[in-house]
Design a protein around this motif. Structure first.
Motif: not given
Length: 597
Positions: A179-182, A186-188, A588-592
Motif C-alpha cells: 500500500a503506497q501513499w503516495k 517509491s520504497g515499494i 515511513a522510510v526513505m525509498p533509497s
C-alpha cells in the motif's frame, strides 16, 4: 604431636599472587594508556578517512590498549577539527584519505570543517591513496593534494543503481503486497515492479543533478580550472595515473606516505624521521587527549541528542538504530540537568517504523516546551526522520541533505507459492473474521486488503497534519510537497520544510541564542545518548563481576576487529526484517540510499 595450622582465606599459598598479579597488569595498562594521551608541544594531526562515515560511533567501550581500526565518526571528526583550529600545538593537519563511501551532505560538512581549519591559519594536506570521486571531492577542500606514488585517480562521475526483486522472488514463490501513499513514495517498487517508475526516476535525476552540480562547481573552483574542463576529464579520461593527475593540475605532488612523513617531520621539528620522533598524532589519540567534546567557560551547557540510523520501537528488533527507550533516556537526562539550557537534536536517519516515529515526535514536542530545541539534519533526515525534526524551533539542513519523503507505505509478504513448491501443508482453526488475514501464507483479499490500504492512508493523513501544524502550512500546501517526494536541503528550504542552511555548529550557535546564553563565552557541550568510556563500562555493569565484564569487553573488541559489523542500507535493514518476520510492516522510510564513492 603438633599439627601445622592450615592457612585459610586469601593468605593461603598462591592466593595473594592471583589477586595482585591481575591488579598490577590492569594498573600497568591503565598507566600506559594515560601516558599515551600526553601530546607533544608541536605536531601534525593525522586524520584517517575511509569507508562509510557514521554519524556517531557504535562502539562506545573500546579498550584503549587493544588496537582499533574503526574510523572516527562524523561528529568526532567535526569536533576534532574544531579543536584543532585554536590548538597551538597543532601545526598542520594531514587527511589520509582512502575510499570514502558516504552521503553528499556529510562530505560537504567535512569540507566546511576543513575550510574552517584553513581559515584559522593552519595548512591542511590531503594524501590520496588511489582515489575515487568522493575522496577527491573532499581533498579539494585542502591547501594541497598529494597523490600516492604509483597510485591513480578514478574520477568517473556519479551514479544511482536500483535493484528490483519482484521477478527473482516470484521464481521462489514469494510475492509482496503493498500500500503506497503516495506515488512518489517509491520504497515499494523493488518488490512490486521490475523497473523504476517515472516518479522515482524524476526524483533521482533531480537529486543527482544537484549532487553533480556541486561536485563540478566545487572542484573546478578549488583547483582553478573551468567547469567544462573538469567535466570533459570525467567523460573522456576518467582513469589517470598520479603523474598525469599532477600534469593536469588535479594534484599538487606525488609521494609515498613515508616520503610525506619525512617532509613534514623536517618541517615541524627540524629533525629527520625516526622512531622516537613524536611528530604525528592520530585523530583517535587527539580525540582522547582533549576535553571532550567541548569544555565551556561556564557551567551552562547545550545537550546534543543524536538520532542516528533506523527508527524502531525497540533496538532489539535490529541491533542498530534509534529506539523509543534510547531517545526517552537521553531526553530525560538532558531535561533533568539544570545546567543544560537548550537542546540540539542531530538527525541522521532515513526513518523507519511509522508509529515509533510518531511517538518520538510527541516526546520531542514535550521536551521543546521545557527547553529550546533546535534540529540539525546530517546526511539524511527523511520520512520518519523528518517527522521527528518537526519538533525543532529552527530546523537546519545542509544544502545536500536528503530530506522530506513525507509519505507512508506498507508491505506484506505472501509465501503461498513457496509453500506449494516445497509441499508445505497448512491447516488453520480461527475465531474472528480477520484472525488469519495477516498470515504470510496467503494474500490479503477483499475487506482485509481494503483495511490494509486504509490504515496506510490514515497514517499519511496524520503525517501531513503534523507537518502542517508544525510548519504553519495548509494541508493542501503540505500535500503538494509531500506524497513521498524527496528533497535536498536547499530545495526543502524553498518548499518551506526547513528553515536555514548550516551544519551542527550552526545549530548549536542558534540554540545558544534561543536560550539567551552569553554568546561571548565558549559553551560546554554534552552528547547523548551517553557514550561511556571503557573504564566506566567496566565499573558500572549491574550483574556480572568485574572480571566477567572485563573478559566480555575484551571478547567484544576482538570480535569487532575480526568481524566488523556489516553495513546495511536503510531499505535492506527493513527488507531483511520483513522477509524473516513475515509480518505486515507500516513504514515511513526513505525509498533509497544515495552515497558518493
Amino acid at each position: 604431636m603438633n599439627t601445622p595450622t592450615k592457612r585459610r582465606g586469601c593468605f593461603r599459598n598462591g592466593c595473594l599472587a592471583l589477586v595482585l598479579l591481575p591488579l598490577l597488569i590492569f594498573a600497568g595498562l591503565f598507566w600506559a594508556h594515560r601516558s599515551s594521551q600526553a601530546l607533544p608541544d608541536r605536531f601534525v594531526l593525522v586524520v584517517p578517512l575511509s569507508g562509510g562515515i557514521d554519524e556517531v560511533r557504535n562502539e562506545s567501550s573500546s579498550l584503549p590498549f587493544l588496537p582499533s581500526h574503526e574510523s572516527l565518526s562524523l561528529q568526532e571528526l567535526l569536533f576534532v577539527l574544531n579543536h584543532a583550529v585554536a590548538d597551538e600545538r597543532v601545526r598542520e593537519v594531514l587527511l589520509d584519505i582512502r575510499g570514502i563511501h558516504t552521503s553528499p551532505a556529510k562530505i560537504a560538512e567535512l569540507r566546511d570543517a576543513v575550510e574552517k581549519v584553513r581559515k584559522g591559519g593552519k595548512k591542511v594536506t590531503a594524501f590520496l591513496r588511489s582515489a575515487e570521486d568522493a575522496d577527491y571531492l573532499l581533498a579539494t577542500a585542502c591547501n594541497s593534494i598529494i597523490a600516492e606514488r604509483g597510485g591513480f585517480l578514478l574520477l568517473d562521475g556519479l551514479k544511482v543503481e536500483s535493484l528490483f526483486y519482484t521477478s527473482p522472488l516470484g521464481k521462489l514463490g514469494v510475492q509482496v503486497q503493498a500500500a503506497q501513499w503516495k506515488k512518489y513514495k517509491s520504497g515499494i517498487e523493488p518488490f512490486v515492479r521490475t523497473g523504476a517508475s517515472k516518479e522515482y526516476l524524476e526524483q533521482i535525476n533531480a537529486l543527482l543533478d544537484e549532487f553533480y552540480d556541486d561536485y563540478l562547481g566545487y572542484v573546478s573552483k578549488r583547483r582553478g580550472m573551468s567547469r567544462s574542463s573538469f567535466e570533459a576529464l570525467i567523460n573522456n579520461d576518467p582513469l589517470v595515473s598520479a603523474k598525469k593527475a599532477q600534469t593536469l593540475g588535479l594534484v599538487d605532488g606525488i609521494a609515498s606516505f613515508w616520503e610525506l612523513q619525512r617532509q613534514l617531520t623536517r618541517k615541524v621539528s627540524g629533525k629527520e624521521l625516526a622512531r622516537d620522533n613524536d611528530v604525528f598524532v592520530s585523530g583517535a589519540r587527539y580525540r582522547s587527549a582533549v576535553a571532550w567534546p567541548q569544555k565551556g567557560e561556564s557551567d551552562e551547557r547545550i545537550a546534543v541528542i543524536t538520532m542516528s540510523g533506523m527508527i524502531v520501537h525497540s533496538a532489539g528488533e535490529m541491533g542498530e538504530g534509534i529506539d523509543i527507550e534510547m531517545l526517552k533516556n537521553s531526553l530525560d537526562a538532558a531535561l533533568e540537568d539544570k545546567a543544560v539550557k537548550a537542546l540540539v537534536v542531530r538527525i541522521d536517519s532515513p526513518g523507519g517504523d511509522a508509529l515509533a516515529s510518531a511517538d518520538m515526535l510527541q516526546m520531542l514536542d514535550s521536551a521543546a516546551v521545557k527547553k529550546p530545541l533546535v534540529v540539525s539534519m546530517s546526511g539524511v533526515a527523511a520520512s520518519g526522520g523528518y517527522m521527528a525534526a518537526l519538533a525543532g524551533k529552527t530546523i537546519f539542513a545542509q544544502p545536500l541533505t536528503i530530506t522530506g519523503s513525507i509519505g507512508v507505505y506498507a508491505l506484506k509478504p505472501n509465501i503461498s507459492g513457496l509453500a506449494e513448491k516445497i509441499g508445505l501443508g497448512r491447516d488453520v482453526v480461527t475465531r474472528g473474521q480477520y484472525a488469519d488475514a495477516s498470515t504470510p501464507f496467503k494474500p490479503l483479499e477483499g475487506q482485509a486488503y481494503n483495511k490494509f490500504v486504509g490504515a496506510s492512508g490514515e497514517i499519511y493523513d496524520d503525517f501531513v497534519g503534523k507537518v502542517a501544524a508544525s510548519r504553519k502550512m495548509s494541508i493542501a500546501a503540505v500535500d503538494s510537497v509531500a506524497g513521498g517526494r524527496v528533497w535536498t536541503g536547499s530545495r526543502a528550504m524553498k518548499a518551506g520544510l526547513v528553515d536555514r542552511m548550516g551544519g551542527l555548529f550552526d545549530a548549536i550557535h542558534a540554540a545558544q541564542q534561543l536560550a539567551k546564553m552569553d554568546m561571548g563565552k565558549k559553551l560546554q557541550i554534552i552528547l547523548y545518548p551517553e557514550q561511556k568510556s571503557w573504564f566506566e563500562s567496566l565499573l558500572q555493569g549491574r550483574s556480572a563481576s568485574l572480571s566477567d565484564r572485563f573478559a566480555a569487553a575484551v571478547k567484544q573488541q576482538v570480535l569487532h576487529e575480526l568481524l566488523p559489523q556489516r553495513q546495511l542500507t536503510s531499505m535492506a535493514t527493513f527488507y531483511e526484517m520483513l522477509l524473516t518476520s513475515g509480518q505486515l510492516q507500516m513504514l515511513a522510510v526513505m525509498p533509497s540510499d544515495i552515497i558518493i564513492d
